[in-house]
Design a protein around this motif. Structure first.
Motif, PDB file in Angstrom:
ATOM      1  N   MET A 192      10.559   5.950  -0.958  1.00  0.00           N
ATOM      2  CA  MET A 192       9.474   6.772  -1.490  1.00  0.00           C
ATOM      3  C   MET A 192       9.496   8.130  -0.811  1.00  0.00           C
ATOM      4  SD  MET A 192       6.389   3.963  -1.941  1.00  0.00           S
ATOM      5  CE  MET A 192       5.431   4.942  -3.097  1.00  0.00           C
ATOM      6  N   CYS A 241       6.103   8.228   1.657  1.00  0.00           N
ATOM      7  CA  CYS A 241       5.051   7.243   1.893  1.00  0.00           C
ATOM      8  C   CYS A 241       5.370   6.622   3.249  1.00  0.00           C
ATOM      9  CB  CYS A 241       5.083   6.167   0.814  1.00  0.00           C
ATOM     10  SG  CYS A 241       4.052   4.723   1.193  1.00  0.00           S
ATOM     11  N   GLY A 263       0.845  -1.191   0.000  1.00  0.00           N
ATOM     12  CA  GLY A 263       0.000   0.000   0.000  1.00  0.00           C
ATOM     13  C   GLY A 263       0.885   1.248   0.000  1.00  0.00           C
ATOM     14  N   HIS A 264       0.325   2.370  -0.431  1.00  0.00           N
ATOM     15  CA  HIS A 264       1.098   3.620  -0.459  1.00  0.00           C
ATOM     16  C   HIS A 264       0.232   4.796  -0.014  1.00  0.00           C
ATOM     17  CE1 HIS A 264       4.186   1.543  -2.761  1.00  0.00           C
ATOM     18  NE2 HIS A 264       3.350   1.316  -3.754  1.00  0.00           N
ATOM     19  N   PHE A 269       4.005   3.926   4.600  1.00  0.00           N
ATOM     20  CA  PHE A 269       3.799   2.480   4.696  1.00  0.00           C
ATOM     21  C   PHE A 269       5.104   1.870   5.216  1.00  0.00           C
ATOM     22  CE2 PHE A 269       3.383  -1.886   3.287  1.00  0.00           C
ATOM     23  CZ  PHE A 269       2.019  -2.164   3.373  1.00  0.00           C
ATOM     24  N   HIS A 284       8.830   1.957   3.585  1.00  0.00           N
ATOM     25  CA  HIS A 284       8.845   2.661   2.295  1.00  0.00           C
ATOM     26  C   HIS A 284       9.502   4.042   2.306  1.00  0.00           C
ATOM     27  CE1 HIS A 284       5.345   0.189   0.290  1.00  0.00           C
ATOM     28  NE2 HIS A 284       6.247  -0.568   0.874  1.00  0.00           N
TER      29      HIS A 284
END
Ligand SMILES: [Cu+2]
Length: 195
Positions: free
Chosen positions: A186, A177, A112-113, A179, A182
Motif C-alpha cells: 500500500m 499505509c 485496518g488501513h 498498518f 502493509h
C-alpha cells in the motif's frame, strides 16, 4: 324517290355518328393527357429533413473540486491491501482535501488501513517497522513524527476520514499505509509541482 330520301337520311345519320364518335375520341385523348400531366404536378416534395438540432455534446469541464487554490481526492483501501490510487498530483501551496475510505469488510484488527504522507527523504521502511509496536498510536511512531507530513487514523471496514492540508514545496513525496505488513503493497507517489 323515296329510296333516295331514305339513303340520304341514313348517310347523314352515319356521318353524324362518325362525327360524334370522333368528338368522343378526342375528349378521351384530351382527358388522358390531362390526367398524365396532372400526375406530375401532384408529386410530393421529398427534400431531406435538414438536421438543425443543436448538438447535445457539452464541452469538457474542469472538475468542480479542482481550482488553482484547492484540489480534492478520494482514495480507497481494500481487503487485498491495495490503494486505488498509486499517484496523486498537486501544486505547491494548494489546499488538498483528501478523503480516505476503507472499502473492505475485514475487521480493523486484521485489515485496518491509514493514509500516511511522508517528508521527501523519509526512511519509510524503518518507520513502518517501528510502527508495528504502536498500535495504540494508530501505527504512527511518536518519536519519528518529523518524518510524517500528515496522516489519517486507522480505519476499519466502511469507515472514512477526510483530512485537509496545504501541499508542501514542489518535489516527489511518498504515501503508505503503516498498518503492520502493509507498506510494501500500500504505497503511492504524491507529486507536488511548482506554481
Ligand atoms: Cu493498510
Amino acid at each position: 324517290m323515296l329510296h333516295l330520301i331514305r339513303h340520304l337520311t341514313i348517310n347523314s345519320i352515319i356521318r353524324h355518328m362518325k362525327t360524334h364518335a370522333l368528338k368522343l375520341f378526342s375528349f378521351a385523348v384530351m382527358g388522358a393527357m390531362m390526367i398524365s400531366c396532372g400526375g406530375g404536378e401532384s408529386e410530393k416534395s421529398t427534400e431531406p429533413v435538414s438536421s438543425t438540432e443543436p448538438s447535445t455534446e457539452t464541452p469538457a469541464e474542469t472538475p468542480a473540486e479542482t481550482t488553482p487554490e484547492m484540489v480534492e481526492f478520494t482514495i480507497t483501501g481494500n481487503d487485498q491491501m491495495q490503494f486505488d490510487l498509486s499517484k496523486m498530483e498537486v501544486i505547491e501551496g494548494q489546499t488538498v482535501r483528501l478523503t480516505f475510505k476503507n472499502i473492505g469488510t475485514m475487521p480493523v484488527e486484521s485489515m485496518g488501513h491509514n493514509w500516511t504522507l511522508f517528508v521527501k527523504d523519509a526512511d519509510i521502511s524503518t518507520y513502518a517497522t517501528k510502527a508495528i509496536d504502536h498500535k495504540e498510536d494508530g501505527y504512527q511512531v511518536p518519536d519519528m513524527m518529523d518524518q510524517v507530513l500528515v496522516h489519517t487514523r486507522i480505519l476499519g471496514p466502511g469507515e472514512e476520514e477526510t483530512i485537509t492540508f496545504t501541499a508542501p514545496e514542489k518535489g516527489i513525496y511518498k504515501y503508505v499505509c503503516t498498518f503492520p505488513g502493509h507498506y510494501a503493497l500500500m504505497k503511492g507517489t504524491f507529486l507536488v509541482k511548482g506554481e
